[in-house]
Design a protein around this motif. Structure first.
Motif, PDB file in Angstrom:
ATOM      1  N   UNK A  52      -7.227 -10.651   5.882  1.00 47.26           N
ATOM      2  CA  UNK A  52      -6.904 -11.499   4.313  1.00 47.26           C
ATOM      3  C   UNK A  52      -5.699 -10.636   4.241  1.00 47.26           C
ATOM      4  N   UNK A  53      -6.165  -9.388   3.957  1.00 48.18           N
ATOM      5  CA  UNK A  53      -5.746  -7.439   3.508  1.00 48.18           C
ATOM      6  C   UNK A  53      -3.811  -7.442   4.518  1.00 48.18           C
ATOM      7  N   UNK A  54      -4.514  -7.510   5.948  1.00 48.21           N
ATOM      8  CA  UNK A  54      -3.349  -7.986   6.862  1.00 48.21           C
ATOM      9  C   UNK A  54      -2.443  -8.838   6.439  1.00 48.21           C
ATOM     10  N   UNK A  55      -2.744  -9.753   6.863  1.00 44.14           N
ATOM     11  CA  UNK A  55      -2.241 -11.631   5.979  1.00 44.14           C
ATOM     12  C   UNK A  55      -0.911 -10.783   4.897  1.00 44.14           C
ATOM     13  N   UNK A  56      -1.657 -10.902   3.640  1.00 46.40           N
ATOM     14  CA  UNK A  56      -1.339 -10.267   2.261  1.00 46.40           C
ATOM     15  C   UNK A  56       0.445  -9.384   2.327  1.00 46.40           C
ATOM     16  N   UNK A  57       0.016  -8.364   3.007  1.00 47.98           N
ATOM     17  CA  UNK A  57       1.066  -8.306   2.991  1.00 47.98           C
ATOM     18  C   UNK A  57       1.507  -8.176   4.167  1.00 47.98           C
ATOM     19  N   UNK A  58       1.964  -8.985   5.234  1.00 53.83           N
ATOM     20  CA  UNK A  58       2.579  -9.396   5.870  1.00 53.83           C
ATOM     21  C   UNK A  58       3.450 -11.335   5.503  1.00 53.83           C
ATOM     22  N   UNK A  59       2.486 -11.324   4.362  1.00 57.60           N
ATOM     23  CA  UNK A  59       3.814 -12.365   3.665  1.00 57.60           C
ATOM     24  C   UNK A  59       4.540 -11.773   1.910  1.00 57.60           C
ATOM     25  N   UNK A  60       4.079 -10.887   1.468  1.00 59.70           N
ATOM     26  CA  UNK A  60       4.765  -9.787   0.634  1.00 59.70           C
ATOM     27  C   UNK A  60       6.073  -8.609   1.271  1.00 59.70           C
ATOM     28  N   UNK A  61       6.085  -8.674   2.866  1.00 60.05           N
ATOM     29  CA  UNK A  61       6.938  -8.165   3.307  1.00 60.05           C
ATOM     30  C   UNK A  61       8.084  -9.390   3.317  1.00 60.05           C
ATOM     31  N   UNK A  62       7.746 -10.308   4.201  1.00 58.76           N
ATOM     32  CA  UNK A  62       8.153 -11.592   4.682  1.00 58.76           C
ATOM     33  C   UNK A  62       9.468 -12.289   2.935  1.00 58.76           C
TER      34      UNK A  62
END
Length: 336
Positions: free
Chosen positions: A264-274
């Protein structure tokens, strides 16, 4: 004369019930001159095992070769790139090619000329390919298609070469195998102790945006450009330093219950980057729209004439009189 690094690449993916999933590429970069030493070190780390697959060894309870291979990667990797396409989405092949696109772009930035992939073709398919005189296994064709598209679009250097080989014949591929497995283990089971062995020589990038991601507990990724083969960020020095909370078998997450904290930490960062990428694109579109609108209004103001207007009108009039014309060399065939 300096040689370009060689990248050895393997993949892993997460496809579980009630889990968003991910497609992962691990690329371990080594200096071409050091390749014989790397191969010898990989064979030594594998011990008595003629073939090395971290997932198989783990299921059979052979932990020491996995730890030794991770330590070998940390010792011999010039750098390690992890590309994460998360979530996985409905089409796994599309996720792979998206991750591959970002991987080749990143490797191009590192001046890599040879990229060695573990083939997806079975031994039987490889034999059939040889018997039929083909150069490429059918299972590897999607990767080649993506590579050719990037070369034609001048997104990567045409001197970069892709090779698909069987990891049974190339021990250097055991390094990305164990690296991809360690990262997958962290995301599925919240077990970072494996990944922490190579975190100091690794960078994680989002497949969609290329932004750097992190598995540190502060849930923030370092600024772009802070990490790389020459420079380590503070997150590389402190990433996942505590492992006392985790156990060898099972971790802290029951994978049947869905994604854990690290995923979830990784996914949150990926969504923020997108979202940041989309916002930046929107700003650029608005700026371009404003510029176009201002130019149109400027041309429409009374008393403002442009020297090109008369010439353009004359050309338009000429086209209306003569009709459309197509220039064709005399030796060209008539259109069918």
């Amino acid at each position: 004369m300096s040689t370009h690094p060689v990248a050895f690449v393997d993949e892993a993916f997460i496809r579980l019930h009630q889990h968003p999933g991910a497609y992962l590429f691990a690329a371990v970069l080594v200096d071409a001159d050091e390749l014989p030493d790397v191969i010898d070190a990989a064979r030594q780390a594998a011990g008595p095992h003629a073939e090395f697959h971290a997932s198989d060894l783990y299921r059979r309870g052979h932990i020491q070769p996995i730890e030794d291979m991770l330590d070998t990667t940390e010792a011999h990797a010039g750098w390690t790139l992890m590309i994460a396409q998360a979530p996985l989405g409905d089409h796994q092949e599309a996720a792979r090619q998206a991750a591959l696109t970002q991987l080749l772009r990143q490797l191009n930035d590192q001046k890599v000329r040879d990229v060695v992939f573990d083939t997806r073709a079975s031994p039987r398919e490889q034999l059939d390919t040889q018997l039929k005189g083909r150069k490429i296994n059918p299972s590897d064709l999607p990767d080649i298609t993506t590579y050719r598209r990037l070369v034609r679009g001048q997104h990567i250097n045409a001197r970069m070469r892709l090779h698909h080989v069987d990891d049974r014949h190339q021990p250097a591929l055991w390094l990305p195998d164990v690296t991809a497995w360690a990262f997958q283990r962290a995301l599925v089971f919240d077990e970072p102790q494996w990944w922490s062995r190579v975190a100091s020589v690794a960078t994680i990038h989002d497949a969609a945006t290329g932004r750097e991601l992190s598995l540190t507990h502060d849930r923030t990724a370092p600024p772009t450009g802070e990490r790389g083969p020459q420079i380590q960020s503070p997150s590389a020095q402190n990433s996942l330093s505590s492992t006392s909370f985790y156990t060898l078998n099972g971790g802290t997450t029951n994978r049947a219950q869905g994604p854990g904290y690290l995923y979830n930490t990784l996914l949150t960062q990926a969504m923020e980057a997108l979202h940041a990428s989309i916002a930046a694109l929107s700003v650029n579109v608005d700026r371009l729209t404003t510029g176009i609108s201002a130019t149109a209004q400027d041309r429409a103001l009374p008393g403002r004439s442009h020297p090109d207007d008369a010439d353009a009108g004359s050309l338009d009039a000429g086209n209306r009189d003569e009709g459309p014309a197509t220039h064709r060399e005399s030796n060209e065939p008539e259109p069918g």
